[in-house]
Design an enzyme around this catalytic site. Structure first.
Site, mmCIF file in Angstrom:
data_model
loop_
_atom_site.group_PDB
_atom_site.id
_atom_site.type_symbol
_atom_site.label_atom_id
_atom_site.label_comp_id
_atom_site.label_asym_id
_atom_site.label_seq_id
_atom_site.Cartn_x
_atom_site.Cartn_y
_atom_site.Cartn_z
ATOM 1 N N LYS A 75 0.594 -1.133 -0.234
ATOM 2 C CA LYS A 75 -0.065 0.076 -0.006
ATOM 3 C C LYS A 75 0.800 1.429 -0.040
ATOM 4 O O LYS A 75 1.809 1.654 0.780
ATOM 5 C CB LYS A 75 -0.968 0.037 1.273
ATOM 6 C CG LYS A 75 -1.974 1.228 1.188
ATOM 7 C CD LYS A 75 -2.806 1.197 2.319
ATOM 8 C CE LYS A 75 -3.784 2.499 2.526
ATOM 9 N NZ LYS A 75 -4.645 2.477 3.632
ATOM 10 N N ASP A 97 -12.930 5.739 10.351
ATOM 11 C CA ASP A 97 -13.524 5.600 9.178
ATOM 12 C C ASP A 97 -13.892 4.223 9.073
ATOM 13 O O ASP A 97 -13.836 3.532 7.919
ATOM 14 C CB ASP A 97 -12.385 5.852 8.119
ATOM 15 C CG ASP A 97 -12.847 6.379 6.482
ATOM 16 O OD1 ASP A 97 -14.162 6.637 6.563
ATOM 17 O OD2 ASP A 97 -12.110 6.327 5.734
#
Length: 396
Positions: free
Chosen positions: A122, A227
């Site tokens: 990532k 989130d």
């Protein structure tokens, strides 16, 4: 943003020394002059120009003129190569495969790790949307002295890796963290689907309860995801939720903890009602008197992601969410004031032989024997609070 690691095969050690020198020089320079690059890389001026030209052709650096001189700046593709080289030397990444995900703040690839095992890479890319959509207040960067999108991306990656490691150690359902360098995080590849791709569940109430329990359990450990939604929850074997994406995670002692906690809960309630037609009157509510089992936020701070880093990133992310951040304009003559994608301040800007994220990097390149505090001609060599060796121009 495209990730093309092919250049790694053909880049020489000298080119990496030049690339690393620009990274280090960007700490105190908006654009890095060629003489400073030569000084930091310990290469001759004649060969420097050739290496700089090759790096520009590969689009790893960019040339830019100021009112005083022509210099060079690091761009994300160059930062990618520096991180990939370090990860490849650690054998955390040995080859790069297909891109499997893209977001406003990251790119995700399948890569081969040690022993050829498939893992996830990532790359955090804060500022990609912000260049177009948001406006950054000049006094904010003045206060924090960290106006680099790359610096913020590194902070985001450091935070994600630190939280993922601590959560995994305490039995939370997260991917296994493997390695991290600069703005890159390597983690386990989980055989699961994002919750947003699931159209039907046999027992939506069961998964709903699992997710609400997970929100509460995180809070009891002193954390709020921030989130928690269908985009950041994977479903393994159709029943087991796996939590991902942690850059916005905050402590339950955060001033806005109640807001973030309730927002996480509302996201799940809204999604289950809209997607599965499931609605429950039972849902957790935030209280300051939570029965805490452990303060994981304290442990994360002890792992190297400091409270100052957390505050800095939280403030930046908050400003970005509110739409108050934008690419900052430069005032004429402010060549030493770093901006947006140009400056890099990280403890992992050291030599190729010493690259790591544990704070031991010194900012030296391939045999640089200068020690902190020694005279280096026109520049004074000093060591900052992170242990990085930096050079600043001697006052006259």
């Amino acid at each position: 943003m495209k990730l093309d690691p092919k250049a790694l095969r053909y880049m020489s050690t000298e080119e990496f020394r030049v690339l690393t020198a620009i990274e280090i020089g960007s700490r105190n320079h908006n654009i890095v002059p060629a003489p400073l690059i030569a000084q930091l890389s310990h290469l001759r001026n004649g060969s420097i120009n050739k290496h700089i030209g090759d790096l520009i052709k590969r689009k790893l650096i960019a040339s830019e003129a100021s009112s005083k001189y022509v210099g060079y700046k690091l761009v994300y593709s160059g930062y990618d190569h520096l991180a990939l080289r370090t990860l490849s030397k650690r054998e955390s990444v040995v080859s790069v495969g297909n891109q499997i995900g893209v977001g406003k703040e990251s790119d995700i690839f399948v890569v081969a790790g040690e022993d050829g095992q498939e893992v996830v890479l990532k790359l955090h890319r804060l500022g990609r949307q912000s260049f177009r959509n948001v406006k950054l207040k000049r006094d904010y960067f003045r206060a924090t002295q960290s106006p680099s999108w790359m610096y913020m991306s590194r902070l985001s990656a450091t935070k994600e890796f630190a939280f993922m490691k601590v959560l995994h150690e305490h039995g939370f359902p997260v991917p296994i963290p493997i390695d991290q360098n600069r703005h890159c995080v390597v983690m386990e590849l989980v055989a699961a689907f994002p919750l947003r791709q699931i159209d039907k569940l046999d027992e939506p109430g069961r998964l709903y309860s699992q997710l609400m329990d997970l929100i509460v359990r995180l809070a009891k450990y002193g954390l709020i995801h921030g989130d928690f939604n269908e985009f950041n929850i994977l479903l393994k074997d159709g029943t087991t939720p796996i939590l991902i994406d942690f850059p916005q995670m905050v402590s339950t002692s955060h001033p806005n903890a109640e807001y973030y906690f309730n927002r996480d809960v509302d996201c799940i309630r809204t999604f289950f009602k809209r997607r599965f037609g499931y609605e429950s009157a039972l849902y957790p509510k935030f209280t300051a008197k939570l029965d805490k089992e452990f303060d994981l936020d304290v442990k994360v701070a002890a792992s190297g992601f400091t409270k100052k880093d957390q505050t800095q990133l939280d403030r930046f992310m908050q400003m970005e969410r509110e739409g108050t951040v934008e690419q900052q304009s430069k005032e004429e003559g402010e060549d030493d004031f770093p901006s947006d994608e140009e400056a890099v301040y990280s403890s992992d800007s050291g030599s190729d032989d010493n690259d790591n994220d544990n704070g031991s990097s010194t900012g030296k390149i391939d045999g640089d024997s200068d020690s902190a505090g020694k005279d280096d001609g026109e520049y004074i060599v000093e060591q900052d609070r992170l242990g990085n060796t930096i050079r600043r121009r001697r006052s006259r």
